[in-house]
Enzyme design. Structure first.
Site, PDB file in Angstrom:
ATOM      1  CG  ASP A  79      27.687   9.045   8.780  1.00 15.63           C
ATOM      2  OD1 ASP A  79      26.392   8.782   9.028  1.00 15.63           O
ATOM      3  OD2 ASP A  79      28.615   8.317   8.380  1.00 15.63           O
TER       4      ASP A  79
ATOM      5  CB  CYS B 151      27.515   6.255  11.203  1.00 23.46           C
ATOM      6  SG  CYS B 151      28.147   4.478  11.646  1.00 23.46           S
TER       7      CYS B 151
ATOM      8  CB  THR C 226      26.954  -0.056   9.929  1.00 27.73           C
ATOM      9  OG1 THR C 226      28.058   0.685  10.425  1.00 27.73           O
ATOM     10  CG2 THR C 226      26.818  -0.458   8.255  1.00 27.73           C
TER      11      THR C 226
ATOM     12  CG  HIS D 170      24.272  -6.195  32.928  1.00 32.10           C
ATOM     13  ND1 HIS D 170      24.239  -7.250  32.366  1.00 32.10           N
ATOM     14  CD2 HIS D 170      23.138  -5.741  33.625  1.00 32.10           C
ATOM     15  CE1 HIS D 170      23.328  -8.075  32.977  1.00 32.10           C
ATOM     16  NE2 HIS D 170      22.783  -7.428  33.860  1.00 32.10           N
TER      17      HIS D 170
ATOM     18  CG  HIS E  66      26.561  -5.487  36.448  1.00 29.63           C
ATOM     19  ND1 HIS E  66      26.772  -6.355  35.565  1.00 29.63           N
ATOM     20  CD2 HIS E  66      25.325  -5.677  36.973  1.00 29.63           C
ATOM     21  CE1 HIS E  66      25.942  -7.328  35.670  1.00 29.63           C
ATOM     22  NE2 HIS E  66      24.919  -6.937  36.300  1.00 29.63           N
TER      23      HIS E  66
HETATM   24  C1  RB5 Z   1      29.322   6.049   5.266  1.00 27.22           C
HETATM   25  O1  RB5 Z   1      29.034   5.697   3.889  1.00 27.22           O
HETATM   26  C2  RB5 Z   1      29.144   4.940   5.984  1.00 27.22           C
HETATM   27  O2  RB5 Z   1      30.658   4.303   5.910  1.00 27.22           O
HETATM   28  C3  RB5 Z   1      29.051   5.234   7.418  1.00 27.22           C
HETATM   29  O3  RB5 Z   1      27.857   5.767   7.648  1.00 27.22           O
HETATM   30  C4  RB5 Z   1      29.310   3.990   8.641  1.00 27.22           C
HETATM   31  O4  RB5 Z   1      28.084   3.048   8.077  1.00 27.22           O
HETATM   32  C5  RB5 Z   1      30.371   3.543   8.731  1.00 27.22           C
HETATM   33  O5  RB5 Z   1      30.426   2.397   9.749  1.00 27.22           O
END
Ligand code: RB5
Length: 144
Positions: free
Chosen positions: A7, A63, A65, A96, A132
């Site tokens: 994203d 993304c 995080t 694993h 595993h």
């Molecule tokens: C987008 O702003 C953010 O929420 C997305 O990139 C991600 O971190 C969501 O888990």
């Protein structure tokens, strides 16, 4: 062939990873986005369905995080997505868990660590250990 998608939160790091993969001679296809604001589940779905269908060997998703896109990825049947922030986790995700998708946080990781994580993930084979394999079979049975 590796697929990669992100994203907007993972876009800048995705460009660094694509260049790194090309420098390594790894074939990579970018399934989007192009930096615009998007919803990460759409890109998790696109990449994971293609990986599950065998169109790509493995996938990399990013993304902000790495959390949201990994949660979404693991909803797709056949996908074992691992959110990794260190090289040990990336190694174990292959040895694993036979993870077929690597997830990274574009707002969490610096580019040099992210590249090392990608290298570790791509270069580590599954162990094929009996315990595993049994546990992975149990994970996949949860989809039924
Ligand atoms: C987008 O702003 C953010 O929420 C997305 O990139 C991600 O971190 C969501 O888990």
């Amino acid at each position: 062939m590796i697929a990669i998608a992100s994203d907007h939160g993972g876009y800048a790091l995705k460009l660094e990873i694509i260049q790194h993969l090309k420098d390594r001679g790894v074939q990579v296809e970018d399934l989007g986005c192009d930096g615009e604001r998007v919803d990460y589940p759409d890109y998790a779905e696109k990449l994971c369905k293609a990986v599950a269908a065998g169109q790509y060997e493995r996938g990399i998703l990013l993304c902000g995080t790495g959390i949201g896109i990994s949660i979404a990825a693991n909803k797709v049947h056949g996908i074992r997505a691992a959110l990794c922030g260190d090289c040990y986790s990336a190694e174990m995700s292959r040895q694993h868990n036979d993870a077929n998708v690597l997830c990274l946080g574009g707002r969490v990781l610096g580019p040099e660590l992210a590249k090392k994580i990608v290298d570790t993930y791509l270069d580590t084979p599954f162990s094929f250990g009996e315990s595993h394999s049994r546990r992975i079979a149990k994970i996949m049975a949860l989809e039924k």
